[in-house]
Scaffold this active site. Structure first.
Site, PDB file in Angstrom:
ATOM      1  N   HIS A   9      -3.680 -12.882  10.174  1.00  0.00           N
ATOM      2  CA  HIS A   9      -3.981 -11.929   9.487  1.00  0.00           C
ATOM      3  C   HIS A   9      -5.484 -11.772   9.591  1.00  0.00           C
ATOM      4  O   HIS A   9      -5.978 -11.043   8.817  1.00  0.00           O
ATOM      5  CB  HIS A   9      -3.586 -12.130   7.991  1.00  0.00           C
ATOM      6  CG  HIS A   9      -2.240 -11.976   7.706  1.00  0.00           C
ATOM      7  ND1 HIS A   9      -1.564 -10.828   7.331  1.00  0.00           N
ATOM      8  CD2 HIS A   9      -1.188 -12.785   7.864  1.00  0.00           C
ATOM      9  CE1 HIS A   9      -0.379 -11.022   7.060  1.00  0.00           C
ATOM     10  NE2 HIS A   9       0.124 -12.228   7.378  1.00  0.00           N
ATOM     11  N   LYS A  48     -10.603  -2.914  -3.057  1.00  0.00           N
ATOM     12  CA  LYS A  48     -10.084  -4.049  -2.337  1.00  0.00           C
ATOM     13  C   LYS A  48     -10.825  -5.154  -2.812  1.00  0.00           C
ATOM     14  O   LYS A  48     -11.753  -5.289  -3.541  1.00  0.00           O
ATOM     15  CB  LYS A  48     -10.386  -3.414  -0.825  1.00  0.00           C
ATOM     16  CG  LYS A  48     -11.545  -3.168  -0.741  1.00  0.00           C
ATOM     17  CD  LYS A  48     -11.859  -2.668   0.777  1.00  0.00           C
ATOM     18  CE  LYS A  48     -11.322  -1.462   1.145  1.00  0.00           C
ATOM     19  NZ  LYS A  48     -10.323  -1.552   2.046  1.00  0.00           N
ATOM     20  N   ARG A  49     -10.459  -6.620  -2.231  1.00  0.00           N
ATOM     21  CA  ARG A  49     -11.111  -7.485  -2.717  1.00  0.00           C
ATOM     22  C   ARG A  49     -12.591  -7.441  -2.185  1.00  0.00           C
ATOM     23  O   ARG A  49     -12.822  -6.531  -1.215  1.00  0.00           O
ATOM     24  CB  ARG A  49     -10.533  -8.776  -1.593  1.00  0.00           C
ATOM     25  CG  ARG A  49      -9.567  -9.328  -2.371  1.00  0.00           C
ATOM     26  CD  ARG A  49      -9.591  -9.962  -3.930  1.00  0.00           C
ATOM     27  NE  ARG A  49     -10.416 -11.032  -3.746  1.00  0.00           N
ATOM     28  CZ  ARG A  49      -9.749 -12.276  -4.039  1.00  0.00           C
ATOM     29  NH1 ARG A  49      -8.529 -12.404  -4.398  1.00  0.00           N
ATOM     30  NH2 ARG A  49     -10.630 -13.374  -4.077  1.00  0.00           N
ATOM     31  N   LYS A  82     -16.204  -6.301   4.040  1.00  0.00           N
ATOM     32  CA  LYS A  82     -15.769  -4.927   3.666  1.00  0.00           C
ATOM     33  C   LYS A  82     -16.651  -3.882   3.497  1.00  0.00           C
ATOM     34  O   LYS A  82     -16.437  -2.530   3.181  1.00  0.00           O
ATOM     35  CB  LYS A  82     -14.710  -5.180   2.476  1.00  0.00           C
ATOM     36  CG  LYS A  82     -13.485  -5.972   2.941  1.00  0.00           C
ATOM     37  CD  LYS A  82     -12.441  -6.201   1.749  1.00  0.00           C
ATOM     38  CE  LYS A  82     -11.250  -7.034   2.170  1.00  0.00           C
ATOM     39  NZ  LYS A  82     -10.275  -6.378   2.866  1.00  0.00           N
ATOM     40  N   THR A 123      -4.467  -2.337   4.047  1.00  0.00           N
ATOM     41  CA  THR A 123      -3.350  -1.520   3.429  1.00  0.00           C
ATOM     42  C   THR A 123      -3.669  -0.741   2.463  1.00  0.00           C
ATOM     43  O   THR A 123      -2.788   0.298   2.214  1.00  0.00           O
ATOM     44  CB  THR A 123      -2.198  -2.548   3.042  1.00  0.00           C
ATOM     45  OG1 THR A 123      -3.014  -3.721   2.443  1.00  0.00           O
ATOM     46  CG2 THR A 123      -1.379  -3.368   4.538  1.00  0.00           C
ATOM     47  N   LYS A 156      -1.776   3.334   1.712  1.00  0.00           N
ATOM     48  CA  LYS A 156      -1.596   3.791   0.463  1.00  0.00           C
ATOM     49  C   LYS A 156      -2.070   4.906  -0.115  1.00  0.00           C
ATOM     50  O   LYS A 156      -1.534   5.860  -0.619  1.00  0.00           O
ATOM     51  CB  LYS A 156      -1.735   2.489  -0.860  1.00  0.00           C
ATOM     52  CG  LYS A 156      -1.071   1.454  -0.416  1.00  0.00           C
ATOM     53  CD  LYS A 156      -1.587   0.173  -1.491  1.00  0.00           C
ATOM     54  CE  LYS A 156      -1.081  -1.280  -0.922  1.00  0.00           C
ATOM     55  NZ  LYS A 156      -1.661  -2.402  -1.348  1.00  0.00           N
TER      56      LYS A 156
END
Ligand code: F58
Length: 844
Positions: A379, A569-570, A575, A677, A681
């Site tokens: 991952h 998100k985290r 990110k 992900t 969504k």
């Protein structure tokens, strides 16, 4: 508390989903009352809302039970190959509405509760969520369980029953604070403990040579693994699979010496320390901390699960019939084990150990069986997340396993040497046990011990082959595959966005629920004016609902008439929430510089947890909160810009936010987000994506077409070239006045007047050491992409058409599609859309 307005209730009755029969409603009430009385032991004068929640949960569970038992009987009878998903994390979220929807009983339950003056939505909020995961990886496991059940696979999830899942996040004065979340404070109505299936797990000790030349592990200590089973219902197919979570229980023999020496109290008290193994989930995402307790957890899951899998194989039909020693030749035809990242990689060695030491198989046969049984999903490519255990620690805790890894490594290096006899460097690179660094490489162990290795989006799988696993790809190209991630359309559309689900169904029927590719039929309605208005109405109502929820629960005011621009998100540097923050500051500056210009109203929503020890990530949260404060206190800004950081982002909050998203921020540096992900969504719920060419964004772009997504930024190739030539932040800083201004404001304490140097580390890293995330390199294009967003948003109809095209193109991102691919290409099992007979139809 009072019953919901009749109007709303009437509205719900006009639904495509399961028409309630009066008998069902009466039955629900009866069972509900029975549980309140016999299970909860309360009467209506003293019952709390939580008691009502539990009563309805037990009522729904009753509907599951015979299907659950039936499913097990059926799987025994057919004896089809079983799929075992092993994961240290399952971010399940709440179970009640999921169970009701999958069983098709939500209307009866709704109606029954309504008649009793209770409100289902209020009761649902009382369920504490099973948040036994960090981020995408744990949620993916949950989506995959849902799809495996829906596709009729004989599948089991194995994991750990942590007493404490991911921490609860509070934002205090703009800082993240972590609080333990005791999700088991009230007993969990969904789980069933199975003390009769307790499994011993061994640690420490040493290995001796037995008389008959065999290796024997002795003087170990034992901890018991207690299984807790939870039901995993398929959608409308009478299948109920099992998630088995292990909890550590001290063995009575745990401290035999102490017991015998008469120190009874101390002996009993010390039992709790072995029970600490499953106390708490490690809250890191994409970071390997290397703590011994974590290694104990990993082995605990692996050992208990692999023993359980072997025990089930021995009890299975083929072996019960054969009145002889169990034959393991067929084991890989009856069991597939999927490793969710390297965390359960010890499965390779544990399966070897059990086959060789306990079942008396030869080494070669054991290794052949192991490889044919196990497959591995990676991952992440981030080096700091790749698991490597110190040899000393490993050898002490698991002496027999260390020997077996040594053997596997020798066998593996032998093959490497035969293939590249002259290439010493390659041997060094490919060793599982690195004697120089004194580490065991769990990624390499996973590849060597598996027959299939996959990444989680096409780009990620390609990078695996060309970067961290290059040598291994060259050795065994046939092992490497791609399985692009997916999300379950049940939780992430049908349940969380019922109005959109209904609207879609009125156009194309309900086939999409289990065959998401059917959404492409919505393209026929892209010019249908009524449909466009309906989509707009649903989105607006979702935004209103979220606004009310935030007002009520967090006292946050947002305006549903503004664009909801969302990054949840985290929190991780890769990110690039900080890039978004720089953009926010620029938008703020632009409004201030040009207050009369007509701009669209934006609400920029952030949410996500930072690992408790991740200083930079926590400081970024503080910066976002401070920017939000500055913006909201500035009278010039008015309602044009609003910035909020939502507390405690998790599955339950996501279910409320995702349906309300207009714009989905997916802005990682290309090459760093394996898949993502939340991008899927938001797309499925009609959000448009602004994103880099990273992870699954690439495939989202392919599916929806580049005119219907806002892409920007360096490609992976460009990142690579830039890194080669040398990234210099100052180039961008000096050449872009707006960027320079934003960074200077952070540096000068504009957002932290009480402590002007508060963010100096952030500024320093942006300007001096950001070759890892290259924020400034993508800033300008990011701003331009946002201008394109703004242009389009001004034309409500054109915007909504693109929303429709996004929904229509989201079919690929169903976890059903992903699981079909795993089933065919890795597990060799066959999905079915046949229903199991319903419980009242006699034994199969
Ligand atoms: C995530 N990994 C990836 N790891 O970052 C994301 O791109 C992907 O979509 C998702 O997996 C599903 O494939 C992730 O969530 C963790 O949380 C681990 C927890 C344990 C320590 C190492 C990271």
């Amino acid at each position: 508390k009072h019953a919901p307005a009749l109007k709303e209730n009437n509205y719900k009755q006009i639904s495509i989903r399961g028409i309630p029969l009066l008998e069902n409603v009466e039955e629900v009430k009866k069972v509900f009352n029975r549980h309140l009385h016999f299970t909860i032991v309360k009467d209506r004068d003293v019952a709390t809302d939580h008691d009502y929640y539990e009563s309805i949960a037990y009522t729904v569970r009753d509907h599951l039970v015979s299907r659950w038992i039936r499913t097990n009987q059926y799987h025994f009878e057919t004896d089809q190959k079983r799929v075992y998903y092993l994961s240290l994390e399952y971010h399940m979220g709440r179970a009640l509405s999921n169970c009701m929807i999958n069983l098709g009983i939500e209307n009866s339950v709704d109606e029954a509760l309504y008649e009793m003056g209770l409100n289902i939505e209020e009761l649902e909020e009382l369920e504490s969520e099973a948040a036994l995961g960090n981020g995408g990886l744990g949620r993916l496991a949950a989506c995959y369980l849902d799809s495996m059940a829906t596709l009729g696979l004989s599948a089991y999830g194995y994991g750990l029953r942590y007493d404490y899942g991911i921490f609860a996040q509070k934002i205090e004065d703009g800082y993240q604070k972590e609080y333990p979340e005791n999700w088991l404070r009230y007993a969990c109505p969904w789980e069933i403990s199975r003390p009769e299936f307790l499994v011993p797990v061994q640690y420490y000790g040493k290995v001796i040579d037995d008389k008959d030349g065999k290796k024997k592990w002795v003087e170990y200590i034992t901890v018991h693994a207690m299984p807790y089973d939870s039901p995993i219902p398929g959608y409308n197919n009478n299948v109920v699979n099992t998630l088995r979570l292990w909890s550590a229980k001290a063995s009575e023999k745990f401290n035999f010496a102490l017991f015998n020496s008469g120190d009874y109290i101390r002996a009993v008290a010390e039992q709790s320390s072995s029970e600490d193994i499953t106390r708490v989930l490690y809250p890191n995402d994409d970071f390997d901390e290397g703590k011994i307790l974590r290694l104990k957890q990993e082995y605990f899951l692996v050992s208990a699960s692999v023993q359980d899998i072997i025990a089930r194989y021995k009890r299975s039909k083929i072996n019960l019939k054969a009145d002889q020693q169990v034959d393991f030749t067929n084991f890989p035809d009856k069991a597939a084990i999927q490793l969710n990242d390297t965390h359960p990689a010890l499965s390779v060695v544990e399966l070897m150990r059990l086959l060789i030491d306990v079942e008396n198989l030869g080494w070669d046969q054991a290794f052949d069986i192991t490889k044919r049984t196990i497959a591995f999903t990676n991952h992440t490519l981030l080096p700091e997340a790749l698991e490597k255990w110190p040899i000393d620690m490993f050898q002490k805790l698991l002496p027999r396993h260390f020997q077996l890894i040594t053997d596997i490594n020798a066998h593996h290096l032998d093959i490497v040497q035969k293939k590249w006899p002259e290439d010493k460097e390659r041997m060094k690179r490919m060793t599982i046990i690195d004697d120089e660094a004194k580490k065991v490489n769990m990624g390499y162990l996973s590849v060597v011990g598996s027959h299939a290795v996959n990444g989680v989006a096409q780009m990620h799988s390609d990078l695996l082959k060309s970067t961290i696993m290059k040598d291994f790809y060259e050795l065994n190209p046939e092992k490497f595959q791609n399985k692009t991630n997916g999300i379950t359309p049940r939780r992430w559309l049908l349940i969380c966005n019922p109005d959109l689900a209904d609207l879609i169904t009125t156009k194309i029927g309900e086939g999409w629920i289990t065959d998401l590719a059917q959404l492409k039929q919505l393209r026929d309605y892209v010019d249908d004016e009524q449909f466009i208005r309906d989509i707009q109405r649903v989105k607006f109502e979702n935004k209103e609902r979220l606004s009310k929820f935030l007002k009520k629960n967090f006292n946050v005011n947002i305006n549903p008439n503004s664009m909801f621009d969302v990054q949840v998100k985290r929190l991780h540097e890769y990110k690039r929430q900080l890039l978004n923050c720089l953009r926010v500051i620029t938008v703020y500056n632009r409004i201030k510089a040009n207050p009369d210009k007509d701009v669209i109203q934006r609400t920029i929503i952030f949410g996500g947890k930072a690992a408790p020890g991740y200083k930079t990530a926590k400081l970024i949260i503080k910066l976002i909160c401070n920017v939000a404060r500055t913006v909201s206190e500035d009278p010039v800004i008015g309602d044009r810009l609003r910035v909020v950081f939502l507390e405690n982002y998790g599955v339950s909050l996501a279910e409320k936010i995702i349906p309300a998203v207009d714009l989905s921020e997916q802005i990682s540096l290309a090459g760093l987000e394996a898949s993502g992900t939340s991008n899927m969504k938001m797309m499925l719920n009609g959000g448009l994506t602004i994103g880099t060419m990273d992870g699954a964004n690439v495939e989202i772009c392919e599916e929806v077409g580049k005119d219907n997504i806002f892409t920007f930024g360096l490609t992976y190739k460009e990142v690579d070239e830039l890194r080669e030539k040398g990234y210099n932040a100052k180039d961008y800083y000096e050449h872009n006045a707006e960027l320079k201004q934003a960074i200077e404001q952070i540096r000068d304490g504009v957002f932290s007047p009480e402590d002007p140097n508060l963010f100096s580390d952030i500024v320093k890293s942006l300007l001096e050491s950001d070759e890892k995330f290259m924020l400034l390199a993508d800033y300008e294009e990011y701003m331009k992409a946002h201008e394109r967003v703004e242009q389009l948003y001004k034309d409500g109809t054109e915007w909504t058409k693109k929303c429709i095209l996004n929904i229509a193109a989201a079919g690929k991102f169903s976890s059903d599609r992903a699981i079909r691919e795993y089933a065919k290409d890795i597990w060799n099992v066959t999905p079915t859309d046949k229903k199991l007979p319903s419980p009242d139809a006699g034994r199969p």
